[in-house]
Design an enzyme around this catalytic site. Structure first.
Site, short mmCIF file in Angstrom:
data_model
loop_
_atom_site.label_atom_id
_atom_site.label_comp_id
_atom_site.label_asym_id
_atom_site.label_seq_id
_atom_site.Cartn_x
_atom_site.Cartn_y
_atom_site.Cartn_z
N ARG A 49 46.78 36.65 39.61
CA ARG A 49 45.73 36.01 40.41
C ARG A 49 44.77 35.24 39.48
NH1 ARG A 49 41.85 38.08 38.46
NH2 ARG A 49 40.47 36.76 39.68
N GLY A 50 43.82 34.53 40.12
CA GLY A 50 42.89 33.71 39.36
C GLY A 50 43.46 32.30 39.29
N ALA A 51 42.62 31.32 39.60
CA ALA A 51 43.12 29.94 39.74
C ALA A 51 43.95 29.47 38.54
CB ALA A 51 41.95 29.00 40.03
N ARG A 86 50.18 29.83 47.09
CA ARG A 86 48.76 30.03 47.49
C ARG A 86 48.14 28.65 47.68
NH1 ARG A 86 44.95 34.35 44.56
NH2 ARG A 86 44.01 34.55 46.62
N GLN A 187 38.15 42.65 43.01
CA GLN A 187 38.43 42.02 41.71
C GLN A 187 37.26 42.25 40.74
OE1 GLN A 187 39.25 40.69 44.64
NE2 GLN A 187 40.84 39.14 44.48
N ASP A 228 37.89 27.81 42.58
CA ASP A 228 39.31 27.57 42.87
C ASP A 228 39.59 26.10 43.16
OD1 ASP A 228 38.91 30.58 43.50
OD2 ASP A 228 41.06 30.26 43.28
N ASN A 238 35.46 29.14 46.26
CA ASN A 238 35.65 30.28 45.35
C ASN A 238 35.75 31.54 46.21
OD1 ASN A 238 35.84 31.29 42.61
ND2 ASN A 238 33.87 32.26 42.96
N LYS A 239 35.98 32.66 45.56
CA LYS A 239 36.20 33.93 46.25
C LYS A 239 35.17 34.18 47.34
CE LYS A 239 38.80 36.25 45.91
NZ LYS A 239 39.93 36.20 46.87
O1 MRU Z 1 41.97 35.70 45.05
P1 MRU Z 1 41.72 35.55 43.57
O2 MRU Z 1 41.44 36.84 42.90
O3 MRU Z 1 42.81 34.75 42.90
O4 MRU Z 1 40.39 34.68 43.50
C1 MRU Z 1 39.93 34.31 42.24
C2 MRU Z 1 38.64 33.57 42.24
O5 MRU Z 1 38.09 33.27 43.28
C3 MRU Z 1 38.13 33.12 40.90
O6 MRU Z 1 36.74 33.07 40.92
C4 MRU Z 1 38.70 31.74 40.57
O7 MRU Z 1 40.07 31.70 40.79
C5 MRU Z 1 38.42 31.36 39.17
S1 MRU Z 1 39.33 32.34 37.98
C6 MRU Z 1 38.95 31.70 36.45
#
Ligand code: MRU
Length: 341
Positions: A49-51, A86, A187, A228, A238-239
């Site tokens: 996970r994470g962009a 995703r 997270q 994201d 973002n999240k």
């Molecule tokens: O659903 P996730 O855990 O992939 O969401 C991640 C986020 O929202 C992060 O803030 C974003 O991807 C930046 S990670 C450097």
């Protein structure tokens, strides 16, 4: 392909492995991501996970598949499947556009391997550049609130928002980090809490609903989050929960910074309204499950609304910290992201 190791990706013996981010921090399990379906399943389950990391893992798998002799046609299919895994983080699409270009040449195997390796190297450098660009914005003795996980687990390098926090802490500027647990998948509570603890950075875990009270008490000097997708008008996806923090920060006059690499910019998305927001399974908010076990607390069959991300309007953002430097609200109004490459 050469051996490779980041915090949460590994290539050994020409095979991709991922550190299971569902199981952390109780268990450190490295799982194989040998096929497209396997990696897509890991991405769906947020084991990867994470962009930035999603895009990098997909690029590495494609390079390995090319090396293993997969046909160009099958590689195109794999790429399309990974691209659809995703919808919100545009880094995935941006990375895969580059892999697609490599795939279209005659020497596509070498080109894809080189491109995937370049993406990893670049991401490390992007993280360092973000950390350097963001640290001057951190005042001495800062108490910083962060959301979700934007560290080494989510990137190939030191992270985005968490990279800034870590770098500023090394420079003695950070007194304390408030870690929002980040509902529904924790997270923050699991991953950011773990990364900060491993580094010895002083932090305290809070539930997402505690941020308002902390700000009212004057205990938060700045909010730093990742992104994201950044739209052309500066709106940021973002999240889920990020928008609430931005509203709270605005009301309490606390600066709210977004840190992201330029690969998170989508100038074709004119505003946040056009950013596709992923909807996730009801089970994520009717209970919890993880290496600690599983429990359901909501009534059986309850109707659920579970968007994974929200959009923070540009008007609530004090600064966008990119690898190329800091972008001010005035620059955004003047069209900075509209012309960004
Ligand atoms: O659903 P996730 O855990 O992939 O969401 C991640 C986020 O929202 C992060 O803030 C974003 O991807 C930046 S990670 C450097």
């Amino acid at each position: 392909m050469q051996t490779l190791q980041t915090t949460s990706l590994r290539i050994t013996d020409n095979q991709l492995w991922i550190l299971d981010q569902q199981a952390l921090p109780q268990e450190k399990n490295w799982l194989p991501a040998a096929t497209t379906d396997q990696l897509v399943a890991h991405i769906h389950a947020l084991r990867v996970r994470g962009a930035p990391l999603i895009g990098l893992s997909a690029s590495l798998l494609l390079a390995l598949q090319a090396e293993q002799g997969m046909s160009q046609q099958a590689l195109h299919t794999s790429l399309a499947t990974l691209r659809a895994s995703r919808p919100t983080a545009v880094n995935l699409m941006n990375n895969l556009d580059r892999m697609k270009q490599a795939l279209e040449g005659t020497d596509y195997i070498n080109a894809m391997v080189r491109e995937a390796q370049r993406l990893i190297e670049e991401d490390r450098q992007l993280c360092d550049n973000i950390a350097h660009a963001g640290t001057p914005l951190v005042n001495a003795d800062s108490r910083i609130l962060t959301h979700c996980n934007t560290g080494g687990l989510a990137t190939a390098g030191s992270g985005t928002a968490l990279g800034v926090i870590s770098h500023a802490w090394q420079q003695g500027k950070v007194q304390h980090v408030w870690v929002g647990e980040t509902r529904p998948l924790l997270q923050g509570g699991r991953l950011t809490a773990w990364e900060l603890t491993e580094k010895g950075i002083p932090c305290q875990l809070i539930t997402d609903s505690m941020a308002a009270a902390l700000m009212a008490e004057g205990q938060v000097d700045a909010v730093w989050v990742g992104a994201d997708r950044i739209a052309a008008n500066g709106d940021v996806a973002n999240k889920i929960g990020t928008y609430s923090l931005a509203v709270l920060a605005h009301y309490h006059r606390v600066p709210f910074y977004v840190a992201a690499p330029h690969t998170t910019i989508d100038r074709h998305c004119l505003s946040g309204k056009e950013i596709p927001i992923e909807q996730r399974a009801a089970s994520e908010i009717t209970g919890v499950s993880g290496s600690f076990g599983a429990v359901q607390w909501a009534p059986e069959g309850i109707s659920v609304h579970n968007p994974a991300f929200d959009v923070t309007p540009a008007a609530l953002i004090s600064g966008w910290v990119l690898d190329t430097g800091c972008v001010t609200p005035q620059q955004v109004t003047e069209g900075f992201f509209r012309s960004a490459e």
